[in-house]
Design a protein around this motif. Structure first.
Motif, PDB file in Angstrom:
ATOM      1  N   GLU A  75       0.863  -1.176   0.000  1.00  0.00           N
ATOM      2  CA  GLU A  75       0.000   0.000   0.000  1.00  0.00           C
ATOM      3  C   GLU A  75       0.901   1.228   0.000  1.00  0.00           C
ATOM      4  N   LEU A  76       0.650   2.144  -0.935  1.00  0.00           N
ATOM      5  CA  LEU A  76       1.506   3.329  -1.069  1.00  0.00           C
ATOM      6  C   LEU A  76       0.811   4.581  -0.560  1.00  0.00           C
ATOM      7  N   ASP A  77       1.610   5.485  -0.050  1.00  0.00           N
ATOM      8  CA  ASP A  77       1.172   6.820   0.331  1.00  0.00           C
ATOM      9  C   ASP A  77       2.135   7.792  -0.338  1.00  0.00           C
ATOM     10  N   ASP A  78       1.651   8.493  -1.354  1.00  0.00           N
ATOM     11  CA  ASP A  78       2.474   9.427  -2.136  1.00  0.00           C
ATOM     12  C   ASP A  78       1.958  10.834  -1.886  1.00  0.00           C
ATOM     13  N   GLN A  79       2.819  11.697  -1.360  1.00  0.00           N
ATOM     14  CA  GLN A  79       2.406  13.058  -1.049  1.00  0.00           C
ATOM     15  C   GLN A  79       3.412  14.065  -1.570  1.00  0.00           C
ATOM     16  N   ILE A  80       2.882  15.195  -2.004  1.00  0.00           N
ATOM     17  CA  ILE A  80       3.721  16.337  -2.378  1.00  0.00           C
ATOM     18  C   ILE A  80       3.321  17.492  -1.481  1.00  0.00           C
ATOM     19  N   LEU A  81       4.299  18.009  -0.755  1.00  0.00           N
ATOM     20  CA  LEU A  81       4.054  19.086   0.195  1.00  0.00           C
ATOM     21  C   LEU A  81       4.891  20.292  -0.209  1.00  0.00           C
ATOM     22  N   GLY A  82       4.247  21.438  -0.353  1.00  0.00           N
ATOM     23  CA  GLY A  82       4.953  22.662  -0.700  1.00  0.00           C
ATOM     24  C   GLY A  82       5.463  23.376   0.542  1.00  0.00           C
ATOM     25  N   PHE A  83       6.669  23.872   0.450  1.00  0.00           N
ATOM     26  CA  PHE A  83       7.223  24.685   1.522  1.00  0.00           C
ATOM     27  C   PHE A  83       8.184  25.675   0.890  1.00  0.00           C
ATOM     28  N   GLY A  84       8.755  26.530   1.663  1.00  0.00           N
ATOM     29  CA  GLY A  84       9.618  27.569   1.106  1.00  0.00           C
ATOM     30  C   GLY A  84       8.775  28.604   0.375  1.00  0.00           C
ATOM     31  N   VAL A  85       7.875  29.259   1.066  1.00  0.00           N
ATOM     32  CA  VAL A  85       6.917  30.192   0.475  1.00  0.00           C
ATOM     33  C   VAL A  85       7.513  31.593   0.411  1.00  0.00           C
TER      34      VAL A  85
END
Length: 168
Positions: A75-85
Protein backbone atom coordinates in the motif's frame (compact mmCIF):
# COMPACT_ATOMS: atom_id res chain seq x y z
CA UNK A 1 49.01 3.81 0.41
CA UNK A 2 50.65 1.87 -2.34
CA UNK A 3 48.96 -0.99 -4.09
CA UNK A 4 51.34 -3.52 -2.54
CA UNK A 5 50.69 -2.21 0.97
CA UNK A 6 46.92 -2.34 0.39
CA UNK A 7 47.13 -5.95 -0.77
CA UNK A 8 49.23 -6.86 2.25
CA UNK A 9 46.71 -5.21 4.58
CA UNK A 10 43.87 -7.09 2.88
CA UNK A 11 45.72 -10.40 3.22
CA UNK A 12 46.27 -9.80 6.93
CA UNK A 13 42.71 -8.65 7.76
CA UNK A 14 40.70 -11.04 5.54
CA UNK A 15 40.96 -14.03 7.91
CA UNK A 16 39.71 -11.83 10.76
CA UNK A 17 36.42 -11.15 8.97
CA UNK A 18 35.45 -14.81 9.14
CA UNK A 19 35.46 -14.72 12.93
CA UNK A 20 33.16 -11.70 13.24
CA UNK A 21 30.07 -13.48 11.96
CA UNK A 22 29.71 -11.52 8.75
CA UNK A 23 28.62 -13.51 5.73
CA UNK A 24 27.40 -12.50 2.29
CA UNK A 25 23.63 -12.16 2.04
CA UNK A 26 23.54 -13.36 -1.54
CA UNK A 27 26.02 -16.23 -1.16
CA UNK A 28 26.03 -18.52 -4.22
CA UNK A 29 24.50 -15.79 -6.38
CA UNK A 30 21.25 -16.67 -8.14
CA UNK A 31 21.43 -20.26 -6.92
CA UNK A 32 21.64 -19.31 -3.25
CA UNK A 33 18.76 -19.71 -0.81
CA UNK A 34 18.05 -15.97 -0.52
CA UNK A 35 17.86 -15.40 -4.28
CA UNK A 36 15.70 -18.49 -4.73
CA UNK A 37 13.33 -17.37 -1.98
CA UNK A 38 13.05 -13.88 -3.47
CA UNK A 39 12.27 -15.49 -6.83
CA UNK A 40 9.19 -17.14 -5.32
CA UNK A 41 7.63 -13.82 -4.28
CA UNK A 42 4.69 -12.67 -6.38
CA UNK A 43 3.99 -8.93 -6.28
CA UNK A 44 0.29 -8.12 -5.90
CA UNK A 45 -1.40 -5.38 -7.88
CA UNK A 46 -0.84 -1.83 -6.64
CA UNK A 47 -3.26 0.85 -7.79
CA UNK A 48 -2.36 4.08 -9.55
CA UNK A 49 0.60 5.36 -11.52
CA UNK A 50 2.86 5.27 -8.47
CA UNK A 51 1.71 1.69 -7.86
CA UNK A 52 2.58 0.70 -11.42
CA UNK A 53 6.07 2.14 -11.02
CA UNK A 54 6.56 0.46 -7.64
CA UNK A 55 5.30 -2.92 -8.83
CA UNK A 56 7.64 -2.88 -11.85
CA UNK A 57 10.59 -1.85 -9.68
CA UNK A 58 9.86 -4.70 -7.27
CA UNK A 59 9.46 -7.28 -10.04
CA UNK A 60 12.78 -6.16 -11.58
CA UNK A 61 14.59 -6.58 -8.26
CA UNK A 62 12.99 -9.83 -7.09
CA UNK A 63 13.59 -11.90 -10.21
CA UNK A 64 11.88 -15.21 -10.91
CA UNK A 65 13.18 -18.59 -9.79
CA UNK A 66 10.04 -20.71 -9.65
CA UNK A 67 6.38 -20.85 -8.69
CA UNK A 68 4.94 -18.28 -6.35
CA UNK A 69 5.08 -19.34 -2.71
CA UNK A 70 4.72 -15.85 -1.24
CA UNK A 71 2.70 -12.76 -2.11
CA UNK A 72 3.88 -9.23 -1.47
CA UNK A 73 1.04 -6.79 -0.76
CA UNK A 74 1.98 -3.12 -0.90
CA UNK A 75 0.00 0.00 0.00
CA UNK A 76 1.51 3.33 -1.07
CA UNK A 77 1.17 6.82 0.33
CA UNK A 78 2.47 9.43 -2.14
CA UNK A 79 2.41 13.06 -1.05
CA UNK A 80 3.72 16.34 -2.38
CA UNK A 81 4.05 19.09 0.19
CA UNK A 82 4.95 22.66 -0.70
CA UNK A 83 7.22 24.69 1.52
CA UNK A 84 9.62 27.57 1.11
CA UNK A 85 6.92 30.19 0.47
CA UNK A 86 7.77 33.63 -0.92
CA UNK A 87 6.22 36.90 0.24
CA UNK A 88 3.64 36.65 -2.58
CA UNK A 89 2.53 33.21 -1.28
CA UNK A 90 4.10 31.20 -4.11
CA UNK A 91 5.84 27.94 -3.28
CA UNK A 92 9.54 27.73 -4.11
CA UNK A 93 10.24 24.17 -3.02
CA UNK A 94 8.32 20.90 -2.75
CA UNK A 95 8.98 17.65 -0.96
CA UNK A 96 7.69 14.44 -2.52
CA UNK A 97 7.35 11.63 -0.01
CA UNK A 98 6.68 8.02 -0.95
CA UNK A 99 5.88 5.60 1.87
CA UNK A 100 5.02 1.94 1.47
CA UNK A 101 3.46 -0.45 3.93
CA UNK A 102 4.15 -3.96 2.76
CA UNK A 103 3.26 -7.44 3.89
CA UNK A 104 4.87 -10.71 2.87
CA UNK A 105 2.17 -13.38 2.94
CA UNK A 106 2.68 -17.14 2.80
CA UNK A 107 0.16 -18.05 0.08
CA UNK A 108 -0.39 -21.62 1.27
CA UNK A 109 -0.92 -20.85 4.96
CA UNK A 110 -2.34 -17.34 4.53
CA UNK A 111 -0.13 -16.00 7.32
CA UNK A 112 1.66 -12.67 7.30
CA UNK A 113 5.40 -13.27 7.65
CA UNK A 114 6.68 -9.69 7.38
CA UNK A 115 4.69 -6.51 8.04
CA UNK A 116 6.82 -3.39 7.72
CA UNK A 117 7.17 0.03 6.14
CA UNK A 118 9.68 1.68 3.85
CA UNK A 119 9.92 5.18 2.55
CA UNK A 120 11.96 7.95 1.07
CA UNK A 121 11.57 11.56 0.04
CA UNK A 122 12.97 13.98 -2.51
CA UNK A 123 13.18 17.74 -2.77
CA UNK A 124 11.94 19.52 -5.88
CA UNK A 125 12.64 23.11 -6.91
CA UNK A 126 9.54 24.93 -8.12
CA UNK A 127 10.44 27.09 -11.11
CA UNK A 128 8.40 29.29 -13.43
CA UNK A 129 7.94 26.58 -16.04
CA UNK A 130 4.99 24.36 -15.12
CA UNK A 131 6.30 21.68 -17.49
CA UNK A 132 9.66 21.62 -15.69
CA UNK A 133 7.96 21.22 -12.31
CA UNK A 134 5.76 18.36 -13.55
CA UNK A 135 8.79 16.66 -15.11
CA UNK A 136 10.75 17.06 -11.87
CA UNK A 137 7.85 15.61 -9.86
CA UNK A 138 7.65 12.61 -12.22
CA UNK A 139 11.40 12.03 -12.10
CA UNK A 140 11.30 12.20 -8.31
CA UNK A 141 8.51 9.58 -8.23
CA UNK A 142 10.48 7.24 -10.50
CA UNK A 143 13.61 7.60 -8.35
CA UNK A 144 11.68 7.20 -5.10
CA UNK A 145 9.96 4.06 -6.41
CA UNK A 146 13.38 2.50 -7.03
CA UNK A 147 14.70 3.53 -3.62
CA UNK A 148 11.68 2.20 -1.74
CA UNK A 149 11.75 -1.03 -3.78
CA UNK A 150 15.42 -1.46 -2.83
CA UNK A 151 14.53 -1.07 0.86
CA UNK A 152 11.71 -3.61 0.60
CA UNK A 153 13.81 -6.19 -1.23
CA UNK A 154 16.69 -5.75 1.23
CA UNK A 155 14.32 -6.36 4.16
CA UNK A 156 12.84 -9.44 2.46
CA UNK A 157 16.33 -10.77 1.72
CA UNK A 158 17.30 -10.31 5.36
CA UNK A 159 14.15 -12.15 6.44
CA UNK A 160 14.89 -14.99 3.99
CA UNK A 161 18.47 -15.33 5.22
CA UNK A 162 17.44 -15.44 8.87
CA UNK A 163 14.57 -17.89 8.53
CA UNK A 164 15.95 -20.23 5.86
CA UNK A 165 12.56 -20.14 4.12
CA UNK A 166 13.69 -22.43 1.31
CA UNK A 167 13.85 -25.42 3.72
CA UNK A 168 10.20 -26.50 3.46
Amino acid sequence: MTRLAALALLAVTAPLLNGCGLHPLYAAGGNGPVAQTLGTVEVGQIGGKDGWLMRNALIDRLGKAGGARYRLDVELDDQILGFGVRADNTVTRERRTLRARYKLVDIEAGTVLVDATAGSDAGIDVVRSEYAVIAAEQTALERLSGQVADQIVARLALYASRTKTTDR
